[in-house]
Design an enzyme around this catalytic site. Structure first.
Site, short mmCIF file in Angstrom:
data_model
loop_
_atom_site.label_atom_id
_atom_site.label_comp_id
_atom_site.label_asym_id
_atom_site.label_seq_id
_atom_site.Cartn_x
_atom_site.Cartn_y
_atom_site.Cartn_z
N ARG A 20 -12.38 31.30 2.98
CA ARG A 20 -13.79 31.19 3.31
C ARG A 20 -14.04 31.77 4.71
O ARG A 20 -13.42 31.34 5.69
CB ARG A 20 -14.22 29.73 3.27
CG ARG A 20 -15.58 29.42 3.84
CD ARG A 20 -16.71 29.93 2.98
NE ARG A 20 -17.98 29.34 3.40
CZ ARG A 20 -19.16 29.79 3.02
NH1 ARG A 20 -19.24 30.82 2.17
NH2 ARG A 20 -20.28 29.21 3.42
N TYR A 33 6.04 -17.87 -7.70
CA TYR A 33 5.51 -17.45 -6.41
C TYR A 33 6.51 -16.60 -5.65
O TYR A 33 6.15 -15.67 -4.94
CB TYR A 33 5.08 -18.66 -5.58
CG TYR A 33 6.22 -19.48 -5.00
CD1 TYR A 33 6.64 -19.29 -3.70
CD2 TYR A 33 6.86 -20.44 -5.77
CE1 TYR A 33 7.67 -20.04 -3.16
CE2 TYR A 33 7.90 -21.19 -5.25
CZ TYR A 33 8.30 -20.99 -3.95
OH TYR A 33 9.34 -21.73 -3.42
N GLU A 79 7.81 -4.70 -2.56
CA GLU A 79 8.28 -3.41 -3.03
C GLU A 79 7.13 -2.59 -3.59
O GLU A 79 7.05 -1.37 -3.39
CB GLU A 79 9.35 -3.60 -4.12
CG GLU A 79 10.69 -4.06 -3.60
CD GLU A 79 11.79 -3.96 -4.64
OE1 GLU A 79 11.68 -3.09 -5.53
OE2 GLU A 79 12.76 -4.73 -4.54
N GLU A 102 -2.92 -4.56 -4.40
CA GLU A 102 -1.60 -4.99 -3.92
C GLU A 102 -1.62 -5.39 -2.45
O GLU A 102 -0.69 -5.12 -1.69
CB GLU A 102 -0.54 -3.93 -4.22
CG GLU A 102 -0.29 -3.77 -5.71
CD GLU A 102 1.03 -3.13 -6.04
OE1 GLU A 102 2.02 -3.37 -5.32
OE2 GLU A 102 1.08 -2.37 -7.03
N MET A 112 -14.57 21.68 3.35
CA MET A 112 -15.09 22.41 2.20
C MET A 112 -16.59 22.67 2.32
O MET A 112 -17.13 23.57 1.66
CB MET A 112 -14.82 21.63 0.91
CG MET A 112 -13.35 21.46 0.56
SD MET A 112 -12.56 22.98 0.02
CE MET A 112 -13.37 23.25 -1.56
N SER A 151 -3.69 -11.63 -10.23
CA SER A 151 -5.05 -11.86 -9.71
C SER A 151 -5.96 -12.53 -10.72
O SER A 151 -5.84 -12.34 -11.93
CB SER A 151 -5.67 -10.52 -9.28
OG SER A 151 -4.93 -9.93 -8.24
#
Length: 424
Positions: A309, A273, A282, A404, A379, A167
């Site tokens: 809780r 490339y 992958e 990615e 929560m 990048s």
């Protein structure tokens, strides 16, 4: 080295001795046969004995040697030296590297399981291990020549972190619009340009730099170069301050007349490339595993709270509205896990997996975001504080739909694959 690390080291040694006794060709054939056998007769979540051992030991390792330092590493924006050393000492940085080079010689699925287990505790450490294994190590394994393998794989397996640098500031989703150049000068190449958003770069000693050595040929001029950190003209900027996975260093790289020999080309000239396109497929499975582990880790921290809780005289878990939400999220996480494991097994079986990898990454990232949001909701007020780990998972999860390959890029890939299938 404590007992858990020694146990993993023993497992790695056991795998190494076993793998050293067969040829590379036979080992690959065996892995394909095992993958096909597992996928045809057993559930996707069924793991081999070796995979189960690594899953259990990595889980204990993460709980005992990473969990105590998660907040410290996040606050410092850096992976603790002792944690990094432990990752090498335990064999987690050379999972698929052949035992001849000091690696564990394990299969791709083992790497995916390792990333998942680490992500349950700290997705930042998992990012380090994932990128090092599924991107850099794999590039050397698949495209490195014998000299390059002998020089770098032992280091990558034992003491040297590496980065994959594709990048650039003006080249994100359009990865092949990169501006970094490599100009021939005698028997050397001179690299100039910059890279951005490069993971592991804060601690990496070796970098795989994608540069265009023949701009007139467009993306077909892109070539992969090996660059050492101490090469003159090469510099690494300070880490970016990020929303999440803060301990995972992400830096800009600058190349100012960086001279490297022709032998630094990894793979063929102009085929960078192809390396990038192949390896990122992958790598996306690794990110999917990171997101699955993150989602599961957040859920694992939250369910006990809902059982303890109490409101209106009973645990909040017992309310039907809560049960439906929890069951839905748990089902979606399992669905993401199945997509991820299936894609991993396809890699091992050496069948086309581009669509399945994109599906796994897209869905796992999406579901992980949903899971972390729901966990904070369950929560209540405490989930909005830094006293509980859910808020960290919530911040860490966002990167899954970005790096990615963004979510839209995954959808584009899936759509292209579908179009191709129906045009047959």
């Amino acid at each position: 080295m404590n007992s858990i690390t020694r146990q993993i080291a023993r497992n790695v040694n056991k795998f190494s001795r076993r793998n050293a006794s067969v040829t590379t060709v036979h080992r690959q054939q065996t892995q394909v046969e095992e993958a096909n056998s597992v996928s045809s007769r057993l559930p996707l979540t069924h793991l081999s004995e070796d995979e189960i051992i690594m899953k259990e030991t990595v889980s204990r390792l993460a709980q005992e040697q990473i969990a105590p330092y998660v907040r410290e590493m996040e606050n410092e924006g850096k992976i603790k030296d002792s944690v990094l050393k432990m990752c090498f000492d335990s064999g987690l940085m050379g999972i698929e590297i052949n035992s001849d080079y000091g690696g564990a010689g394990c299969n791709f699925m083992t790497a995916i399981i390792t990333v998942e287990e680490l992500s349950k505790v700290d997705p930042a450490v998992a990012a380090l291990v994932d990128i090092h294994n599924t991107l850099v190590n794999t590039v050397f394994n698949k495209w490195g020549n014998q000299e390059q393998k002998e020089k770098y794989l032992p280091r990558l397996a034992t003491d040297t972190v590496a980065s994959f640098a594709l990048s650039e500031p003006s080249s994100g989703s359009d990865a092949f619009a990169l501006k970094t150049t490599a100009k021939k000068d005698g028997s050397d190449y001179i690299l100039n340009g910059s890279k951005m958003w490069i993971s592991n770069s804060d601690v990496a000693g070796v970098f795989l730099i994608m540069a265009n050595a023949n701009p007139s040929a467009g993306y077909k001029g892109i070539t992969c170069f090996i660059v050492e950190r101490d090469t003159p003209g090469f510099s690494v900027a300070k880490p970016e301050k990020k929303l999440g996975i803060s301990a995972s260093g992400t830096c800009m790289l600058n190349l100012d007349n960086v001279r490297v020999p022709e032998s630094a080309i990894l793979g063929e000239f102009g085929k960078g490339y192809k390396i990038a396109a192949s390896i990122l497929n992958e790598g996306r499975i690794g990110i999917a595993a990171q997101m699955v582990g993150l989602a599961q880790g957040c859920l694992d921290h939250t369910i006990p709270y809902t059982l303890e809780r109490q409101q209106f005289g009973k645990p909040i878990f017992n309310f039907q509205g809560m049960q439906y939400q929890i069951a839905e999220v748990a089902t979606e996480i399992e669905g993401a896990r199945l997509l991820t494991y299936n894609a991993a097994r396809m890699v091992e079986a050496k069948v086309p997996f581009m669509k399945e990898a994109a599906m796994a990454k897209f869905y796992a990232a999406d579901i992980a975001q949903k899971a972390t949001i729901r966990c904070i909701d369950w929560m209540g007020g405490v989930g909005f504080t830094k006293d509980f780990i859910q808020e960290k998972y919530y911040r860490d999860v966002k990167i899954g739909s970005i790096y990615e390959g963004t979510a839209n890029m995954q959808l584009s890939t899936i759509a292209k694959c579908i179009e191709k299938e129906y045009k047959k």
